[in-house]
Every structure is written in C-alpha cells, then in structure tokens.
Motif scaffolding. Sequence first.
Motif, PDB file in Angstrom:
ATOM      1  N   UNK A  68       0.815  -1.196  -0.040  1.00  0.00           N
ATOM      2  CA  UNK A  68       0.128   0.187   0.000  1.00  0.00           C
ATOM      3  C   UNK A  68       0.820   1.370   0.145  1.00  0.00           C
ATOM      4  N   UNK A  69       2.146   1.114  -0.537  1.00  0.00           N
ATOM      5  CA  UNK A  69       2.964   2.320  -0.753  1.00  0.00           C
ATOM      6  C   UNK A  69       2.576   3.095  -2.060  1.00  0.00           C
ATOM      7  N   UNK A  70       2.234   4.047  -1.975  1.00  0.00           N
ATOM      8  CA  UNK A  70       1.912   5.048  -3.014  1.00  0.00           C
ATOM      9  C   UNK A  70       2.981   5.492  -3.921  1.00  0.00           C
TER      10      UNK A  70
ATOM     11  N   UNK B 292       3.838   3.752  -7.844  1.00  0.00           N
ATOM     12  CA  UNK B 292       3.759   4.602  -9.042  1.00  0.00           C
ATOM     13  C   UNK B 292       5.101   3.971  -9.883  1.00  0.00           C
ATOM     14  N   UNK B 293       6.174   3.947  -9.169  1.00  0.00           N
ATOM     15  CA  UNK B 293       7.141   3.617  -9.694  1.00  0.00           C
ATOM     16  C   UNK B 293       7.372   2.318 -10.296  1.00  0.00           C
ATOM     17  N   UNK B 294       6.522   1.353  -9.893  1.00  0.00           N
ATOM     18  CA  UNK B 294       6.481   0.056 -10.408  1.00  0.00           C
ATOM     19  C   UNK B 294       5.627   0.161 -11.636  1.00  0.00           C
ATOM     20  N   UNK B 295       4.738   0.856 -11.671  1.00  0.00           N
ATOM     21  CA  UNK B 295       3.703   1.017 -12.874  1.00  0.00           C
ATOM     22  C   UNK B 295       4.646   1.843 -13.864  1.00  0.00           C
ATOM     23  N   UNK B 296       5.423   2.837 -13.352  1.00  0.00           N
ATOM     24  CA  UNK B 296       6.229   3.176 -14.611  1.00  0.00           C
ATOM     25  C   UNK B 296       7.108   2.455 -15.353  1.00  0.00           C
ATOM     26  N   UNK B 297       7.656   1.456 -14.365  1.00  0.00           N
ATOM     27  CA  UNK B 297       8.722   0.337 -14.934  1.00  0.00           C
ATOM     28  C   UNK B 297       7.842  -0.473 -15.921  1.00  0.00           C
ATOM     29  N   UNK B 298       6.788  -1.089 -15.464  1.00  0.00           N
ATOM     30  CA  UNK B 298       5.791  -1.908 -16.335  1.00  0.00           C
ATOM     31  C   UNK B 298       5.636  -1.097 -17.551  1.00  0.00           C
ATOM     32  N   UNK B 299       5.100   0.109 -17.524  1.00  0.00           N
ATOM     33  CA  UNK B 299       4.881   0.949 -18.813  1.00  0.00           C
ATOM     34  C   UNK B 299       5.877   1.212 -19.770  1.00  0.00           C
ATOM     35  N   UNK B 300       7.017   1.012 -19.186  1.00  0.00           N
ATOM     36  CA  UNK B 300       8.325   1.520 -20.106  1.00  0.00           C
ATOM     37  C   UNK B 300       8.683   0.257 -20.931  1.00  0.00           C
ATOM     38  N   UNK B 301       8.700  -0.727 -20.038  1.00  0.00           N
ATOM     39  CA  UNK B 301       8.865  -2.276 -20.800  1.00  0.00           C
ATOM     40  C   UNK B 301       7.888  -2.360 -21.879  1.00  0.00           C
TER      41      UNK B 301
ATOM     42  N   UNK C 166      -0.901   4.114 -19.413  1.00  0.00           N
ATOM     43  CA  UNK C 166      -0.639   3.959 -17.879  1.00  0.00           C
ATOM     44  C   UNK C 166       0.254   5.253 -17.443  1.00  0.00           C
ATOM     45  N   UNK C 167       1.140   5.628 -18.503  1.00  0.00           N
ATOM     46  CA  UNK C 167       1.903   6.832 -18.347  1.00  0.00           C
ATOM     47  C   UNK C 167       0.855   8.158 -18.104  1.00  0.00           C
ATOM     48  N   UNK C 168      -0.053   8.039 -18.724  1.00  0.00           N
ATOM     49  CA  UNK C 168      -1.012   9.256 -18.852  1.00  0.00           C
ATOM     50  C   UNK C 168      -1.805   9.298 -17.674  1.00  0.00           C
ATOM     51  N   UNK C 169      -2.102   8.069 -16.880  1.00  0.00           N
ATOM     52  CA  UNK C 169      -2.823   7.949 -15.794  1.00  0.00           C
ATOM     53  C   UNK C 169      -1.869   8.423 -14.795  1.00  0.00           C
ATOM     54  N   UNK C 170      -0.534   8.241 -14.786  1.00  0.00           N
ATOM     55  CA  UNK C 170       0.388   8.561 -13.789  1.00  0.00           C
ATOM     56  C   UNK C 170       0.716   9.976 -13.717  1.00  0.00           C
ATOM     57  N   UNK C 171       0.565  10.576 -14.845  1.00  0.00           N
ATOM     58  CA  UNK C 171       0.599  12.217 -15.101  1.00  0.00           C
ATOM     59  C   UNK C 171      -0.646  12.709 -14.345  1.00  0.00           C
ATOM     60  N   UNK C 172      -1.658  12.294 -14.403  1.00  0.00           N
ATOM     61  CA  UNK C 172      -2.963  12.449 -13.720  1.00  0.00           C
ATOM     62  C   UNK C 172      -2.570  12.668 -12.310  1.00  0.00           C
TER      63      UNK C 172
END
Length: 305
Positions: free
Chosen positions: A201-203, A207-216, A229-235
């Motif tokens: 539950x660490x925000x 976010x870091x993990x989502x960024x990595x997934x999206x990059x790959x 995914x990246x646009x969602x992170x931007x929001x």
Amino acid sequence: MAEVAAGAGRKTKHPDFDSLWDYDHPGPTEKKFRELLPVAVDSLDISYLAELLTQIARAEAMQRKFQDAQKTLDRVEKALLKSEQRVSIRYLLERGRVLTLSGKARDARARFQEAFDLAVLFKMDLHAADAAHGMAIAEPEKALEWNLKALDLAERSEDEKVRNWKGILYNSVGWNYFELGEYQEALFMFQKALEFSEQLGDPLKIRTAKWCVAKVLRIIEHTEEALEMQRALFEEYQAEGRRNGYVYEEIAECLLVMGEELEAQEWFAAAYAELSRDPRIAREQDRLNRLKELGHVGMPRPAPT
C-alpha cells in the motif's frame, strides 16, 4: 525502549536504532543515532555500541562524508574481537557501502563477499540479502546472479524484514533483465514489484512500479497500453501539484512512436525542463541532449496539461 535481539538466545533492553532509519534523510537519521550514543556507552554493551556506530557510518557515507564514515568504522574495527558476529558482518557491509558510494564499487567486492559468506554461515538472512545486493553493484557483470541470490533469500526467509526486501529486489532484477535485452523477463519482474507494492500500500512504490511496467510495454511495442499507464500516472501527479520528468519522457516516447510528433515535442520539452535539473541523470548527457533536441528547447516550457 524496545526489546532488541542482541544475538542467539540473548535479549537486552536497548533502543532499536534500526527502526529510526529514514533512508531519504540520512542527516536527521545520523542525529537520532548520535543521541543514542550516551545510552550505548552507559550500557557497557560493546556489541550494541559497535553496531550503532556501523549505522552512524552508513548515514555519514550517504551524506558523502566518506572520511568521517571511515573513521567511525575504524572505531568499530577496534571492538570487533569483543563483539558478536553480527557486528563483524555489519562492519563489513558498511566498509563496502562507503567504497561503493564514494565511486569505488570494485574495491568493495572483498568486503561484500566476506559479509555475504559470514551472514549465510550464521543464517542472518537480512544481512546476507544486503551483502548480495551490494555484490550486484560491485560486480555489475554478475549483477543478475547476485540479485537473484538476494531475491531467493528474501522469498524463502521467515523474517518479515527480509521478505520486505522483495519489492526492491524484484525491481533490481527487472532492470538487470532489461539491460540484457530480456524484456519479457523484465516485465514479469516489474509486474511482481507492482503486485508487492500494492500489497504494502505504498503509493510512491506503486507509481514507480507502474512506470517500470509501462516503460517495458513501450519497448515491446505495446505502445497504446504504455501511453495509457503513463497518462494515468501524469494525472495522479498533476492532482497533487507535482511534476515528474520521467513520466513526461515516457509519454513523449510513446507519442513519437505513434507519429504524434507535435504533441511529443511538448512532452520532450517538459521532460528536459525537469530532468536537466535532476542530479540522478546529470551524467547522462546523451539522454538530456536528445530530450532537448526533440523538444526543440530554447527556453524550458511548462508541463503540458
């Protein structure tokens, strides 16, 4: 006071200094540790005092006070013969860490290797995983091998502190695979890191993990999914009034692949405005030059909205 394990079969009541660590703020952490020194001295517990000093040295090194850190560890070295084995392991870890942080990672290998061997011998999983992770930095050509050893320890350990290393190690192994061009394996590890972060539950970690997934996903040509995914992170960052140049960069890369060059240009410019001030990539001049060129940067522009 916390009841802290001080060795096999023995417990003593001393403040648990490990619980005071704030790795993002080593200066205040060092101050807290130093406030415990009178208690440690008065306790007449040489192992406790020496172990506390190893963590003061770590905090000093993280502030780039390398000479101070080495002097602190010199004090620990004098106490090793009268201290418990755990202190020797942590002493070796911090000697290695000082060398790594001061740009001498190769010189740290012998320290981390000895720490790893001792920690495995005495079944101290936490320190064994730490040492293996250190070896991955000290021996970059064997980084995957060492990080997998650390991950194996973390996944098999019954110690919650060791199991909590899994998130860091999934991420590290993911980048090891990424650098080898083994993108499916990297994606699997980053997805594991995301799953583990969501359990905690660490925000920030999520976010870091989502960024990595999206990059790959972008690299393996799942561009639309990566962009979403990246646009969602931007929001998410935007809602908090925060900026993230790494997200801007990935959005730009996705748009470029999709042929949206004009919109990509705005995002490249925004990424350059942020990342050109980021000390973590100050040495990646080619990367920064590319952002500047593709963003047609004259003057930094605000992030797109």
